[in-house]
Write a protein that holds these residues in place. Structure first.
Motif: not given
Length: 542
Positions: A382-383, A386, A430-432, A505, A511-512, A537
């Motif tokens: 992600g961006n 992570i 994982v997500s951004t 955040k 970011q999750q 992170l």
């Protein structure tokens, strides 16, 4: 009276002198725990009875070794040497007391000795001092399958050995030969006797015994005379009588030849006569000729039931083959039973010592166990990135298929990566996210949104708690955790999951990390903990 007492005193003194006790020690100074070797010598006569004491302690010193008694002979005198190994674990000066030795029931005493026990000097300037180490954890070996394979291999070898032993034991048992007639039996036994070559190897007596037994057995079975119990003379008389009764065409020469061999055998067995080689050959020919002649003299009886006899013979052969087949099947069943029993015992033993879950997971397999013990990957997703360690590489997911279309009206960029699903035994995502406009991110709202998405996917009874979470580099976020029941409407089955969510955040972005596994799965719990502890992170500025 005084003279008699004087004589007794001299005798008593001479006895004491002859039985003198001497005492010595190898050293009078030693370190703590070192051995003092005490030696007691007694000079005695051959007839004297000397008893040394058996003690665990001599004075303040402990007996660590009571050595065997040595004896030295000098003319008519004996010197008995007894050694004791002594030690003391406290420093100081000690006295080894007198030891009582019984000589012919009378006490004699050794000398007392003084010894000194010194401390062991420790130089703390040269000798480094170390802290006491913690208890080391022993890692459980994952090579259990090697031991199991070894057990199975040993069982296979044991089963093969058992089968081979039984096979050759069966072969070694000579199968009983059924002869159709007495003449066939006698002819076969004569041939076997010649193959033994008894008389050629000097066993003439054994040869004649077997030779005449074959002839007597034939006569007994063929013309029903108790030949084995009769003497030579009685047998010849009986044969003549039966020949007259049954009108057997036996010549006098035949009976004379048979009688000659039987008498020759009696001489060999009882008079130890040794016939010449050509005489033995002649006797063998006479027996063979006599048997054939008697057989030819017996009238041939035509059997009316030849077909029935042939059928009976066939049935006997079938029964014999069926018996052999049954024995073979029984051996195979016994071998399989033994192997299965040993396997079952081994399995139950393994369950007893390691537990049912351990055996089940290692024999049948466990999906999350393989993930936990496999090779892990540490990568960035992600961006802003992570960094996370996972048992498998996370694959990029299509966010458009997972979120409603109106959600992308406010999203600038969203990257999603995952492994597994909520219906699998383990799942990680994982997500951004970056928004088009500056947005105030509320973690409660995000968690509520996650809950709604899970409900659309079949999630029920969703329970969670939340608390603050900090990474190793001090980045603060929120951790939510709890349980839910996931329903698969297609297969009509459900499973209870435990999950954890990490939310961060940065500069209006989100970011999750979401991790879930089946509740009660110990391997899934270990995987989750390792993943959560590895999270790091990248900040928006990086």
């Amino acid at each position: 009276m005084k003279f008699k007492l004087y004589i007794l005193f001299l005798l008593f003194s001479s006895i004491l002198f002859a039985q003198k006790v001497t005492t010595s020690i190898d050293t009078t100074r030693n370190k703590i725990g070192a051995e003092f070797k005490l030696t007691v010598k007694v000079a005695a006569n051959k007839t004297d009875k000397v008893v040394f004491p058996k003690a665990k302690n001599i004075g303040a010193l402990e007996v660590i070794e009571s050595y065997k008694i040595d004896t030295i002979k000098s003319n008519d005198k004996y010197e008995l040497i007894k050694k004791y190994g002594l030690t003391q674990f406290d420093s100081g000066k000690y006295t080894i007391p007198r030891i009582q030795i019984l000589i012919n029931g009378k006490p004699s005493f050794s000398d007392s000795l003084k010894v000194e026990v010194n401390d062991v000097k420790v130089d703390t300037l040269r000798q480094k001092m170390y802290d006491i180490k913690d208890v080391a954890q022993v890692e459980t070996s994952s090579d259990w399958w090697k031991y199991l394979l070894g057990i199975l291999l040993l069982l296979a070898i044991a089963a093969l050995a058992y089968w081979l032993i039984k096979k050759y034991q069966t072969k070694e048992k000579p199968e009983e030969i059924i002869y159709k007639s007495p003449i066939e039996k006698a002819t076969s036994l004569l041939q076997q006797l010649e193959l033994k070559e008894l008389w050629q190897h000097g066993e003439v007596k054994s040869y004649y015994s077997e030779l005449t037994d074959i002839a007597r057995n034939y006569i007994e079975e063929e013309i029903h005379i108790p030949a084995m119990e009769s003497t030579t003379s009685e047998l010849i008389v009986a044969i003549r009588k039966v020949a007259n009764q049954k009108k057997l065409k036996l010549t006098a020469a035949t009976l004379e030849n048979l009688e000659k061999v039987l008498k020759q055998a009696d001489l060999v067995k009882f008079a130890k006569v040794t016939p010449l080689d050509f005489e033995i050959e002649q006797d063998k020919k006479r027996i063979s000729s006599s048997i054939v002649t008697i057989h030819q003299a017996i009238p041939t009886v035509v059997e009316k039931d030849d077909e029935l006899e042939a059928w009976n013979e066939q049935q006997r052969e079938i029964a014999r083959l069926q018996k052999l087949k049954k024995q073979k099947r029984t051996r195979i069943i016994i071998t399989i039973g033994i192997v299965l029993s040993v396997l079952m015992i081994s399995l139950l033993t393994l369950i007893y010592f390691k537990g049912f879950d351990y055996v089940k997971d290692n024999l049948i397999g466990h999906p999350t166990k393989e993930l936990a013990e496999g090779e892990w990957i540490y990568s960035e997703y992600g961006n802003p990135g992570i960094k996370i360690e996972t048992p498998k590489v996370l694959k990029r997911l299509d966010a458009t298929k997972m979120l409603p279309k109106d959600a992308f009206a406010v999203l600038k960029e969203m990257q999603m990566f995952g492994y597994g699903s909520l219906m699998d035994s383990f799942n990680v995502m994982v997500s951004t996210t970056k928004f088009k406009k500056e947005t105030e991110i509320n973690f409660d709202t995000v968690l509520e949104g996650n809950t709604k998405v899970w409900e659309t996917m079949g999630g029920q009874n969703i329970i969670f708690k939340q608390e603050e979470f900090n990474t190793d580099k001090g980045i603060t976020g929120v951790k939510a955790y709890g349980t839910m029941t996931m329903l698969d409407k297609i297969q009509n089955k459900s499973q209870k999951l435990y999950y954890e969510i990490l939310l961060f955040k940065q500069d209006g972005g989100l970011q999750q990390i979401v991790v879930s596994y089946k509740e009660g799965d110990e391997y899934g719990k270990k995987i989750l903990e390792r993943i959560i502890n590895s999270v790091e992170l990248k900040t928006a500025q990086q």
